[in-house]
Scaffold this active site. Structure first.
Site, PDB file in Angstrom:
ATOM      1  N   PHE A 136      99.599 -20.597 -65.423  1.00 21.66           N
ATOM      2  CA  PHE A 136     100.152 -19.260 -65.659  1.00 21.66           C
ATOM      3  C   PHE A 136     100.602 -18.706 -64.316  1.00 21.66           C
ATOM      4  O   PHE A 136      99.797 -18.559 -63.393  1.00 21.66           O
ATOM      5  CB  PHE A 136      99.116 -18.320 -66.284  1.00 21.66           C
ATOM      6  CG  PHE A 136      99.666 -16.932 -66.508  1.00 21.66           C
ATOM      7  CD1 PHE A 136     100.433 -16.646 -67.627  1.00 21.66           C
ATOM      8  CD2 PHE A 136      99.453 -15.924 -65.584  1.00 21.66           C
ATOM      9  CE1 PHE A 136     100.956 -15.371 -67.835  1.00 21.66           C
ATOM     10  CE2 PHE A 136      99.964 -14.656 -65.780  1.00 21.66           C
ATOM     11  CZ  PHE A 136     100.721 -14.377 -66.906  1.00 21.66           C
TER      12      PHE A 136
ATOM     13  N   ASP B 237      99.492 -20.786 -55.790  1.00 19.28           N
ATOM     14  CA  ASP B 237      99.399 -19.470 -56.421  1.00 19.28           C
ATOM     15  C   ASP B 237      97.961 -18.972 -56.268  1.00 19.28           C
ATOM     16  O   ASP B 237      97.056 -19.415 -56.960  1.00 19.28           O
ATOM     17  CB  ASP B 237      99.787 -19.591 -57.892  1.00 19.28           C
ATOM     18  CG  ASP B 237      99.750 -18.264 -58.637  1.00 19.28           C
ATOM     19  OD1 ASP B 237      99.004 -17.364 -58.216  1.00 19.28           O
ATOM     20  OD2 ASP B 237     100.445 -18.145 -59.666  1.00 19.28           O
TER      21      ASP B 237
ATOM     22  N   LYS C 230      97.032  -8.900 -56.988  1.00 20.17           N
ATOM     23  CA  LYS C 230      95.727  -8.515 -57.525  1.00 20.17           C
ATOM     24  C   LYS C 230      94.795  -7.959 -56.452  1.00 20.17           C
ATOM     25  O   LYS C 230      94.953  -6.831 -56.001  1.00 20.17           O
ATOM     26  CB  LYS C 230      95.101  -9.691 -58.277  1.00 20.17           C
ATOM     27  CG  LYS C 230      95.814 -10.027 -59.596  1.00 20.17           C
ATOM     28  CD  LYS C 230      95.060 -11.053 -60.396  1.00 20.17           C
ATOM     29  CE  LYS C 230      95.756 -11.415 -61.692  1.00 20.17           C
ATOM     30  NZ  LYS C 230      95.742 -10.351 -62.700  1.00 20.17           N
TER      31      LYS C 230
END
Length: 406
Positions: A140, A224, A253
């Site tokens: 993802f 990532d 985040k």
């Protein structure tokens, strides 16, 4: 808040919000530390942290002071100009990531924006001679079109196809990587831990082999770190557990602690690929966001929260295993990014039961519960979590396992 008021906010949400996220669970109005309160004054233990975002917890004095101070000084000027917080954060991220003097940073506003920038980085590196980009099954990387092309979730992709071409999804095994890699690959995108897939770790040694193969074939290794970065796994970044240096990493985040910010950190020659006019962001790297990120990362560093994530993560995993629930078949993850594997596809029921009891966790998929609390948690929060999670598991197990065995 009475039932009429509750009905009112739900009606407002259904009427006024696009339903991409479905019905909202609750109306949350206040947070402090690892706790949240809803509109009726009910307290919840937050062991999701906004999906690995609020690294310092809620309303942390460092976060509040940084927002207030910078908002009263300078919030936005556009990227025709530089600002002190932007320059400070770029240097800080390079240092923490080990990017060296020739590393460079691009700032955006989210993880998906960081991955869009990384996608363009891969295309610039590849050109016509290297049309292939590799990503992993269960990956993802975001929901915008470029990031979605990297994401290996058919349910997310199919309504928006055709995707940008050239992306191939391969199994997350060393053997599959060895078979797929050649001199026509522009880049390999990997998450050190696949959080949205249920907190799935890569095979041991995967990143070392990935680094060796991408170097051999002249491809970029792009990691990532949006969910795994900022100390969450017990090191600053997930790739550091294997002692390698990638060509680029994407961040978001936890680096903002609740303030929207994303970043692409490029290492070595990859840092020179994006040139004037090749990419941009109106709000990316604004002084307000970068000042807050500086404050959050400085607090993580000075307060020893990377070590706390490592040590408390062990404690949380042992607590889950110690519950002894027949519904739990395994505990995965590293640091304070934890996945709980369930014996039946009842993760949503566990999450709902936990919320009724006053605990916020997340169903990463039908048979996995994701746990990602603030990096600041201690003994008291872990003890409260253990009691509440045990009760939620017991409530669901009594029905779920009976039905499964029937």
């Amino acid at each position: 808040m009475n039932s009429q008021a509750t009905d009112s906010w739900r009606q407002s949400a259904d009427r006024d919000l696009i339903l991409n996220a479905g019905p909202r669970f609750e109306l949350l109005v206040r947070g402090e530390g690892s706790h949240l309160w809803d509109g009726e004054g009910r307290r919840y233990l937050d062991f999701l942290a906004g999906i690995a975002v609020t690294a310092l917890g809620h309303s942390h004095p460092v976060f509040v002071e940084a927002v207030s101070r910078q908002a009263g000084t300078l919030a936005h000027v556009s990227n025709y100009f530089a600002t002190p917080p932007q320059l400070e954060l770029a240097a800080r991220l390079k240092r923490l990531a080990g990017a060296g003097e020739d590393g460079r940073v691009f700032f955006g506003n989210s993880g998906t924006e960081a991955n869009e920038a990384a996608f363009k980085l891969a295309r610039l590196h590849g050109g016509a001679e290297r049309p292939r980009i590799l990503s992993l099954e269960n990956a993802f990387h975001g929901r915008t079109i470029g990031a979605l092309a990297l994401t290996a979730k058919a349910s997310m992709r199919e309504p928006f196809e055709p995707m940008p071409g050239g992306v191939e999804h391969i199994p997350a095994t060393i053997e599959a990587l060895e078979a797929a890699m050649d001199d026509r690959v522009a880049a390999l995108f990997v998450e050190p831990i696949q959080g949205e897939a249920g907190v799935l770790e890569l095979p041991e040694g995967y990143l070392k082999v990935a680094r060796e193969l991408t170097t051999k074939h002249g491809a970029l290794l792009i990691v990532d770190e949006i969910q795994t970065g900022a100390g969450r796994t017990g090191d600053w970044f997930g790739y550091q557990h294997e002692g390698i240096l990638p060509d680029a990493i994407t961040l978001a985040k936890g680096i903002g602690g609740g303030f929207p910010i994303g970043a692409l950190v490029a290492f070595g020659p990859a840092a020179a690929l994006l040139q004037p006019g090749s990419h941009g962001s109106t709000f990316g790297g604004n002084p307000l966001a970068t000042a807050v990120s500086n404050a959050v990362l400085e607090e993580i560093e000075q307060a020893g929260l990377v070590r706390n994530a490592r040590e408390r993560g062990v404690q949380v995993r042992e607590a889950i295993e110690g519950i002894g629930s027949p519904l739990v078949t395994g505990v995965r993850g590293r640091g304070l990014l934890i996945g709980v594997a369930l014996a039946a596809p009842v993760a949503s029921l566990v999450v709902s039961a936990a919320q009724r009891l006053g605990l916020i966790v997340n169903a990463a998929n039908a048979s996995s519960v994701r746990i990602a609390p603030a990096l600041t948690i201690g003994d008291a929060e872990i003890a409260e979590f253990t009691d509440l999670f045990a009760a939620a598991l017991a409530e669901v197990a009594a029905t779920a396992l009976t039905e499964t065995n029937a």
